[in-house]
Design a protein around this motif. Sequence first.
Motif, mmCIF file in Angstrom:
data_model
loop_
_atom_site.group_PDB
_atom_site.id
_atom_site.type_symbol
_atom_site.label_atom_id
_atom_site.label_comp_id
_atom_site.label_asym_id
_atom_site.label_seq_id
_atom_site.Cartn_x
_atom_site.Cartn_y
_atom_site.Cartn_z
ATOM 1 N N ARG A 29 5.845 6.880 23.960
ATOM 2 C CA ARG A 29 5.670 7.352 22.592
ATOM 3 C C ARG A 29 4.751 6.458 21.789
ATOM 4 O O ARG A 29 3.912 6.909 21.028
ATOM 5 N N SER A 30 4.954 5.139 21.956
ATOM 6 C CA SER A 30 4.287 4.222 21.030
ATOM 7 C C SER A 30 2.841 3.949 21.420
ATOM 8 O O SER A 30 2.086 3.386 20.649
ATOM 9 N N ILE A 31 2.446 4.373 22.640
ATOM 10 C CA ILE A 31 1.083 4.087 23.067
ATOM 11 C C ILE A 31 0.086 4.752 22.117
ATOM 12 O O ILE A 31 -0.975 4.227 21.832
ATOM 13 N N LEU A 81 0.540 5.159 18.941
ATOM 14 C CA LEU A 81 0.508 4.422 17.677
ATOM 15 C C LEU A 81 -0.639 3.423 17.688
ATOM 16 O O LEU A 81 -1.355 3.258 16.712
#
Lengths: 410, 437
Positions: A243-245, A247
């Motif tokens: 998910r955070s990639i 961001l």
Amino acid sequence: MMRIGIGFVLGVVSGGIWGVIAIVLLGIAITLITGDAATPVALAGLLAGMAGAAIVLMRDKSQRTAALYLASFAASLIVLLLVSFAAPFSLPLSTASVAQALGVALFCAAITLGNRACLDDVDSGNIRRYAIEVLLLRVLKGLGFVFFSVIVVLPFYVMVMTSLKNQQQLLLNPLDFSIDLTQGAQSLFVSYVELFTKFNFGQFLLISAIVSVSTVLLTLAFSIPGAYAVARLKFPGQAFLSRSILLIYMVPAIVLVIPLYSVFSQLGLRNTLTGLLIVYPATTVPVALYMLQGYFRGLPAELEEAGLMDGLGRVGVIWKITLPLALPALASVSLYVFMIAWNEFLFAFMFLDDPGIFTLSRGVVSLNSSEVPRQHLMAGAVVATVPILVIFLWFERFLVAGLTAGSVKG
Amino acid sequence: MTVTDSNAEKAHAPASRRGKIGPMARREARLAMTMLMPTFFIVLAIVLFPLLANFWISFKPVTLADLRPPAPVASERVRGDMDVAGQEFLIQYRLRNSSQKSAIGNVTLTDTLPAGLTIVSLDSRCQINGQQLICQLGTFDPAARDEIEIAVTPDAQFAANPVSPRDSDPTMSGDAPNVLTSFDFTWENYSRIFDSREFWNVFWVTVSYTVFGTLGALVFGLFAAQLLSAQFWGRSILRGLFLFPYVAPVIAVAFTWIILLDPFSGTFNAILQRMGITDAGINFFGQRSVPIDLFGLTFDFPVALATVIAFEIWRYFPLSFLFILARMQSISSDMYEAAEVDGASPLQQFWHISLPQLLGILSTLFLLRFIWTFNKFDDIFLLTGGAAGTRTLTVDVYEQGFAVSNLGAGAAVAVVIFLLLLVFAVSYFRFLHQEDQ
């Protein structure tokens, strides 16, 4: 039997709109192509379009034959010439006669076809809301096509044509984009010749190609294992990472530029291509990883498990099974990354001072000075644009897939 | 046990066993970490480290010139003739501190003297070790100057074939404070950017650029997608054409717009004048505002800002167009057919079927485009350089950091951008979360 109602009125208005649009666009086109200052007579266009539409609407919609459209064509021609006193572009018949004749013919053809597309099944009597909306949407769509085509084509047309002119011609008449083909290729492409001989553009082109291709290779080398791990292997923090990639991808380059500039200056990496080749992959790896892991997830895991059972290691599985299956995704990612690296401006501008290692983007910026004539700047823009557009058109399918799959970037 | 079995077993494992990690799973996790390591490292070094470094730099009084750290500098000279054996000549080193602001401690000079020289007199701070000259010079005050003199006599061999001592360059070293790593902090950068009235101006320009640019690109993208949603001849050609503005390098299209909209010799202005719409050329990128009378109310229309927003819309409508088109093609035609039977008009179908179906992609696009428009630097920088009321926060980073060469203030603006982005990102993930449910 002809009835006059809302259908007739709206149809005639639609014809008028097409008339004005057609005459204005053709006027601009004639000016830009021949260089003669044409001012289209909008009123003549309006009335001619209306007349054409009126002729079509006079017959019942079941009786609209080719002959009727021919009559409509003739009517619009006559009205156009009468209202504008035989000078629809405010030019005497003697100047640019061929272009003018062509313009008039195109005008009549355009509004006849436009009217046919919009009005063929429109009743001239009182029509219902449904039919009104259909007509309205047709006109809107037509306007949309014209609008988008013009705003996209005009800048690129100006870019190419400016690069083929010289400074005096440009200042004398900014509307004159006529090309004198008799002058020969030597003098027509003089800006390009100068770019490649005096301004080192051959080298910039080569450096841009090397930097972009290296960026693609480095990005793939980093992101393929990473994407495979996120997509297939289980490890703590997997969900969080996938998910955070994205961001990280949203961090703008301008926020990174001051620290990177400071640190790279002190490490002596700033004015080097190595520095560029560290920064470019770092900014493209997150999105490449995101795109690839999405694709890897969609591949059937059974194939890989069969490979594992047959004694292949993880590396063998990735190399022999996953990657061949993921070729379309690899193509999309590569093209997308190539495009980003080729078009990149900020880091090239901040990092590179030495003309010996300029990329194309940086090279074009260096042309933006009062000492370099404008046609050189535009020729530089064309040199930077053509390769990427050719690649785009050639591999459009992959690039579009890449853009829609993971591209959230601007 | 096959991998499939182990996976299946894991999935069905009772809660009590889930906490334990078996050797297989541990090996898998280790493999994953190895594969992610390069990505992790490069992102850490080039993205995350600079993000944190921004906070650090923003509290430091650092300018562009400070990037060259203070260093002792030496220049070497020879006085006297070198080619007479036994005759004394002088080797002089002139030394200075390159920095006007900071002192340098533990300054050392080392140099290699040519063979065949006998030392006559040596500066008290220096030592000779074979041919190696080493001088311990202590602390240099800011802008300090110093000199070292060494008297030598050449032997016959040297005099016959003199080698200038200048052939070997002296090396200087010293402990200079690096302004980037020192613990010298200040609030000045923040107070400078927040105190100026310019900042709020910049902020509002950013907001309007972002909002109007995003909305414009969405609306035009939606319109373009409507045009190309039906099959017709030439559709794929038009689709490719509509993507040109996005695919072409920003540098090329930005300069083309500048030339196209030039107030004196631009084609666009010439067309406007020929059509009788304006009398004189409009300086699209240079004019801050024009007063416009509307129903007796006069307001200032920001010309340059509007032009820059128009460029943004022009360049990015293709992207929203592509996404919306992809979504539209996945709407099943059954719904439209049913609506048609029920007598819904085209606009009603658009309003009640298409729009609700597109709402998801439209809002996602809005958020993403909002963030990316907010982040945009290249376009405005190339078009106006931030002049004429078009300076956004991103352009301000450049202006403060490089044009005014105050890196600290630039970093402070970058920190503000980062914090605002964090707010957007959180709302984006909140939103994604809701969509998932």
